[in-house]
Design an enzyme around this catalytic site. Structure first.
Site, PDB file in Angstrom:
ATOM      1  N   ASP A  96      -5.468 -10.863  14.434  1.00 26.25           N
ATOM      2  CA  ASP A  96      -4.539  -9.787  14.798  1.00 26.25           C
ATOM      3  C   ASP A  96      -4.692  -9.388  16.265  1.00 26.25           C
ATOM      4  O   ASP A  96      -3.850  -8.673  16.798  1.00 26.25           O
ATOM      5  CB  ASP A  96      -4.696  -8.575  13.864  1.00 26.25           C
ATOM      6  CG  ASP A  96      -6.071  -7.954  13.940  1.00 26.25           C
ATOM      7  OD1 ASP A  96      -7.031  -8.648  14.345  1.00 26.25           O
ATOM      8  OD2 ASP A  96      -6.198  -6.763  13.604  1.00 26.25           O
ATOM      9  N   ARG A 143       0.842  -1.196   0.000  1.00 26.53           N
ATOM     10  CA  ARG A 143       0.000   0.000   0.000  1.00 26.53           C
ATOM     11  C   ARG A 143       0.882   1.253   0.000  1.00 26.53           C
ATOM     12  O   ARG A 143       2.090   1.174   0.154  1.00 26.53           O
ATOM     13  CB  ARG A 143      -0.923   0.003   1.238  1.00 26.53           C
ATOM     14  CG  ARG A 143      -1.993  -1.071   1.190  1.00 26.53           C
ATOM     15  CD  ARG A 143      -2.750  -1.183   2.495  1.00 26.53           C
ATOM     16  NE  ARG A 143      -1.916  -1.694   3.577  1.00 26.53           N
ATOM     17  CZ  ARG A 143      -2.308  -1.837   4.842  1.00 26.53           C
ATOM     18  NH1 ARG A 143      -3.536  -1.485   5.189  1.00 26.53           N
ATOM     19  NH2 ARG A 143      -1.493  -2.318   5.753  1.00 26.53           N
ATOM     20  N   LYS A 178       2.295   1.821   7.114  1.00 24.61           N
ATOM     21  CA  LYS A 178       2.736   0.993   8.233  1.00 24.61           C
ATOM     22  C   LYS A 178       3.631   1.772   9.178  1.00 24.61           C
ATOM     23  O   LYS A 178       4.177   2.828   8.835  1.00 24.61           O
ATOM     24  CB  LYS A 178       3.516  -0.218   7.723  1.00 24.61           C
ATOM     25  CG  LYS A 178       2.661  -1.233   7.006  1.00 24.61           C
ATOM     26  CD  LYS A 178       1.448  -1.662   7.788  1.00 24.61           C
ATOM     27  CE  LYS A 178       1.701  -2.844   8.686  1.00 24.61           C
ATOM     28  NZ  LYS A 178       0.414  -3.333   9.285  1.00 24.61           N
ATOM     29  N   TYR A 207      -0.308   4.257  10.569  1.00 24.24           N
ATOM     30  CA  TYR A 207      -0.586   3.245  11.602  1.00 24.24           C
ATOM     31  C   TYR A 207       0.675   3.065  12.424  1.00 24.24           C
ATOM     32  O   TYR A 207       1.777   2.986  11.871  1.00 24.24           O
ATOM     33  CB  TYR A 207      -0.932   1.891  10.965  1.00 24.24           C
ATOM     34  CG  TYR A 207      -2.298   1.817  10.319  1.00 24.24           C
ATOM     35  CD1 TYR A 207      -3.455   1.982  11.067  1.00 24.24           C
ATOM     36  CD2 TYR A 207      -2.427   1.549   8.965  1.00 24.24           C
ATOM     37  CE1 TYR A 207      -4.719   1.900  10.477  1.00 24.24           C
ATOM     38  CE2 TYR A 207      -3.675   1.459   8.364  1.00 24.24           C
ATOM     39  CZ  TYR A 207      -4.818   1.636   9.133  1.00 24.24           C
ATOM     40  OH  TYR A 207      -6.051   1.557   8.549  1.00 24.24           O
ATOM     41  N   GLU A 258      -4.766   4.325  14.054  1.00 21.87           N
ATOM     42  CA  GLU A 258      -5.671   3.412  14.762  1.00 21.87           C
ATOM     43  C   GLU A 258      -6.314   4.009  16.001  1.00 21.87           C
ATOM     44  O   GLU A 258      -7.236   3.418  16.548  1.00 21.87           O
ATOM     45  CB  GLU A 258      -4.949   2.101  15.115  1.00 21.87           C
ATOM     46  CG  GLU A 258      -3.883   2.191  16.204  1.00 21.87           C
ATOM     47  CD  GLU A 258      -2.500   2.566  15.653  1.00 21.87           C
ATOM     48  OE1 GLU A 258      -2.402   2.943  14.472  1.00 21.87           O
ATOM     49  OE2 GLU A 258      -1.525   2.480  16.423  1.00 21.87           O
ATOM     50  N   HIS A 282       0.493   1.170  16.019  1.00 18.73           N
ATOM     51  CA  HIS A 282       0.351  -0.027  16.877  1.00 18.73           C
ATOM     52  C   HIS A 282       1.538  -0.128  17.842  1.00 18.73           C
ATOM     53  O   HIS A 282       2.301  -1.088  17.837  1.00 18.73           O
ATOM     54  CB  HIS A 282       0.219  -1.296  16.019  1.00 18.73           C
ATOM     55  CG  HIS A 282      -1.021  -1.287  15.172  1.00 18.73           C
ATOM     56  ND1 HIS A 282      -2.288  -1.408  15.702  1.00 18.73           N
ATOM     57  CD2 HIS A 282      -1.196  -1.136  13.844  1.00 18.73           C
ATOM     58  CE1 HIS A 282      -3.190  -1.341  14.739  1.00 18.73           C
ATOM     59  NE2 HIS A 282      -2.557  -1.163  13.602  1.00 18.73           N
TER      60      HIS A 282
HETATM   61  N1  LIG Z   1      -6.869  -9.989   9.945  1.00 13.70           N
HETATM   62  C1  LIG Z   1      -6.952  -8.782   9.421  1.00 13.70           C
HETATM   63  O1  LIG Z   1      -6.303  -8.465   8.413  1.00 13.70           O
HETATM   64  C2  LIG Z   1      -7.877  -7.770  10.033  1.00 13.70           C
HETATM   65  C3  LIG Z   1      -8.233  -6.606   9.326  1.00 13.70           C
HETATM   66  C4  LIG Z   1      -9.140  -5.716   9.925  1.00 13.70           C
HETATM   67  C5  LIG Z   1      -9.663  -6.000  11.197  1.00 13.70           C
HETATM   68  N2  LIG Z   1      -9.266  -7.144  11.856  1.00 13.70           N
HETATM   69  C6  LIG Z   1      -9.794  -7.524  13.174  1.00 13.70           C
HETATM   70  O2  LIG Z   1     -11.136  -7.966  13.062  1.00 13.70           O
HETATM   71  C7  LIG Z   1     -11.753  -7.880  14.345  1.00 13.70           C
HETATM   72  C8  LIG Z   1     -13.120  -7.227  14.223  1.00 13.70           C
HETATM   73  O3  LIG Z   1     -12.934  -5.855  13.869  1.00 13.70           O
HETATM   74  P1  LIG Z   1     -14.190  -4.865  13.654  1.00 13.70           P
HETATM   75  O4  LIG Z   1     -13.650  -3.637  13.049  1.00 13.70           O
HETATM   76  O5  LIG Z   1     -15.305  -5.578  12.989  1.00 13.70           O
HETATM   77  O6  LIG Z   1     -14.606  -4.577  15.162  1.00 13.70           O
HETATM   78  P2  LIG Z   1     -16.008  -3.972  15.646  1.00 13.70           P
HETATM   79  O7  LIG Z   1     -15.751  -3.337  16.962  1.00 13.70           O
HETATM   80  O8  LIG Z   1     -16.639  -3.168  14.565  1.00 13.70           O
HETATM   81  O9  LIG Z   1     -16.925  -5.262  15.846  1.00 13.70           O
HETATM   82  C9  LIG Z   1     -16.684  -6.245  16.825  1.00 13.70           C
HETATM   83  C10 LIG Z   1     -18.003  -6.862  17.223  1.00 13.70           C
HETATM   84  O10 LIG Z   1     -17.725  -8.006  18.072  1.00 13.70           O
HETATM   85  C11 LIG Z   1     -18.807  -8.082  18.987  1.00 13.70           C
HETATM   86  N3  LIG Z   1     -18.451  -8.974  20.074  1.00 13.70           N
HETATM   87  C12 LIG Z   1     -17.650  -8.750  21.145  1.00 13.70           C
HETATM   88  N4  LIG Z   1     -17.602  -9.859  21.923  1.00 13.70           N
HETATM   89  C13 LIG Z   1     -18.371 -10.798  21.313  1.00 13.70           C
HETATM   90  C14 LIG Z   1     -18.737 -12.142  21.618  1.00 13.70           C
HETATM   91  N5  LIG Z   1     -18.280 -12.749  22.731  1.00 13.70           N
HETATM   92  N6  LIG Z   1     -19.555 -12.800  20.757  1.00 13.70           N
HETATM   93  C15 LIG Z   1     -20.010 -12.206  19.651  1.00 13.70           C
HETATM   94  N7  LIG Z   1     -19.727 -10.929  19.320  1.00 13.70           N
HETATM   95  C16 LIG Z   1     -18.912 -10.241  20.135  1.00 13.70           C
HETATM   96  C17 LIG Z   1     -19.039  -6.635  19.385  1.00 13.70           C
HETATM   97  O11 LIG Z   1     -20.306  -6.443  19.991  1.00 13.70           O
HETATM   98  C18 LIG Z   1     -18.929  -5.923  18.017  1.00 13.70           C
HETATM   99  O12 LIG Z   1     -20.184  -5.804  17.381  1.00 13.70           O
HETATM  100  C19 LIG Z   1     -10.758  -7.105  15.206  1.00 13.70           C
HETATM  101  O13 LIG Z   1     -10.008  -8.020  15.981  1.00 13.70           O
HETATM  102  C20 LIG Z   1      -9.868  -6.426  14.206  1.00 13.70           C
HETATM  103  O14 LIG Z   1      -8.594  -6.112  14.740  1.00 13.70           O
HETATM  104  C21 LIG Z   1      -8.383  -8.002  11.293  1.00 13.70           C
END
Ligand SMILES: NC(=O)c1ccc[n+]([C@@H]2O[C@H](COP(=O)([O-])OP(=O)(O)OC[C@H]3O[C@@H](n4cnc5c(N)ncnc54)[C@H](O)[C@@H]3O)[C@@H](O)[C@H]2O)c1
Length: 370
Positions: free
Chosen positions: A270, A15, A75, A94, A118, A96
């Site tokens: 992550d 990116r 990054k 970002y 972030e 972190h």
């Molecule tokens: N792997 C990747 O490349 C990548 C990229 C972007 C985001 N992410 C990760 O994805 C995850 C989700 O991010 P997001 O932006 O959607 O967050 P978000 O805050 O928008 O949504 C998270 C949801 O999880 C729910 N939640 C919490 N505990 C729960 C449980 N026990 N059971 C069911 N639901 C529950 C919350 O109520 C909320 O609605 C984060 O860990 C983020 O860091 C990873």
């Protein structure tokens, strides 16, 4: 202001901090932009594209850092970049920092003003510069699941949408936030049978309205997670508990009751992942098998689609970047959302949670700015 865009040097990062379109916006607002040669190569943007947008191309990161009052990146800066940063220079990217003491020390030593994407907030208390990457990851999760379900990759040999007369895949999304909503959207679009579990009743109500009955919603209890996971072809892990590691919702013992060849996509990897058996993987080798269940746990999913990701990120960062370019550090003092993004200023850590997790002293912004 003089704004600089170095080429990203973290491994496999394609990116870019400013797309040519974003450069044009900065130039139109009266700023000067310098871009390191080949900075846009990962998204197919040439030096000529940047020149036409109004940027000056420089040969090295060294020159870009030396001639810029603000550096816009994607990054966190790498060790060779820490030493290029200087006092009163703004770094917008970002970071972190919480798990990265070496970088924190590097930024503190540089004296720069570092604003972390972030932790920038919006009027609803959300994280607007994280959301676009969650949108990308959520949508990609279904593509990843579709690939992993193929027989030749070890999957059940199931087409997500089925065909007339044949049952589609059953997709269970745990966590109905940004990632979960975008995963569900893709899954519904492909014709899957979709269930979203969340701990927030108000969020489930919103999702029920949003999808107009096309998804099932369930309150996320231990019982509900078990029932849904056992019946699923695909489980998407999309939970987030702000400021904490992801809760482990699916233990190893549960895998033996899952269908052979079913797929887990743990987007929350992550933050540690929400499946006990999750471990981070890479785009080069994205999946592995535990007890016949295919796991996809790529920690930087948006990196697979740098063109889409850079554009989505630039759309979100642009208003904040322009405010910083216009007002410099005053923008941080004036705008509570940028203020929330300030992590390091003139040798001090100004973000409490980061300072606490690193065990380093915290300085309120007023103290650091004095
Ligand atoms: N792997 C990747 O490349 C990548 C990229 C972007 C985001 N992410 C990760 O994805 C995850 C989700 O991010 P997001 O932006 O959607 O967050 P978000 O805050 O928008 O949504 C998270 C949801 O999880 C729910 N939640 C919490 N505990 C729960 C449980 N026990 N059971 C069911 N639901 C529950 C919350 O109520 C909320 O609605 C984060 O860990 C983020 O860091 C990873």
């Amino acid at each position: 202001m003089n704004v600089g865009v170095p080429k990203e040097i973290k491994t496999h990062e394609y990116r870019v901090g400013l797309t040519p379109g974003a450069v044009r916006e900065y130039v139109a607002a009266g700023h000067k932009v310098v871009v390191e040669t080949n900075a846009g190569a990962g998204i197919g943007a040439t030096d000529e594209n940047y020149r036409r947008a109004g940027a000056t191309i420089l040969d090295s990161a060294h020159e870009v850092f030396a001639s810029s009052e603000m550096i816009v990146k994607v990054k966190e800066p790498q060790p060779s970049e820490w030493t290029l940063l200087r006092e009163n220079q703004i770094l917008f990217t970002y970071l972190h920092l919480a798990p990265d003491p070496e970088q924190a020390k590097g930024l503190i030593k540089s004296g720069c003003t570092a604003i972390a994407y972030e932790t920038v907030t919006d009027v609803r208390g959300g994280l607007p510069l994280l959301a676009p990457m969650s949108e990308v990851a959520g949508r990609l999760a279904i593509e990843a699941a579709g690939a992993a379900l193929k027989r030749y990759t070890g999957g059940r040999g199931l087409l997500i949408g089925g065909v007339p007369g044949v049952q589609p895949a059953r997709i269970v999304v745990i966590g109905g936030g940004v990632v979960g909503t975008h995963a569900a959207r893709m899954a519904v679009g492909l014709g899957a049978e979709v269930t979203i579990l969340d701990r927030s009743i108000s969020r489930l109500r919103e999702l029920d309205e949003l999808f107009e009955g096309r998804v099932r919603t369930r309150f996320s209890t231990i019982d509900a997670v078990e029932e849904e996971v056992f019946a699923a072809d695909v489980v998407i892990g999309a939970v987030l508990v702000p400021g904490a590691s992801a809760p482990r919702l699916v233990g190893r013992g549960m895998l033996t009751s899952m269908r052979k060849g079913s797929v887990i996509v743990d987007v929350a990897i992550d933050q540690g992942g929400c499946f006990e058996t999750s471990r981070p993987t890479t785009h080069a080798d994205p999946t592995y098998d535990v007890d016949g269940v295919i796991h996809y746990c790529v920690a930087n999913m948006p990196g697979a689609v740098p063109l889409t990701s850079s554009q989505a990120l630039n759309n979100a960062t642009l208003p904040f970047g322009l405010a910083l370019a216009k007002r410099g550090f005053s923008a941080v003092l004036e705008n509570p959302h940028l203020r929330a993004g300030l992590n390091v200023h003139r040798g001090r850590l100004t973000y409490r949670a980061v300072a606490e997790s690193l065990g380093l002293p915290f300085s309120p912004i007023e103290q650091a700015a004095a």
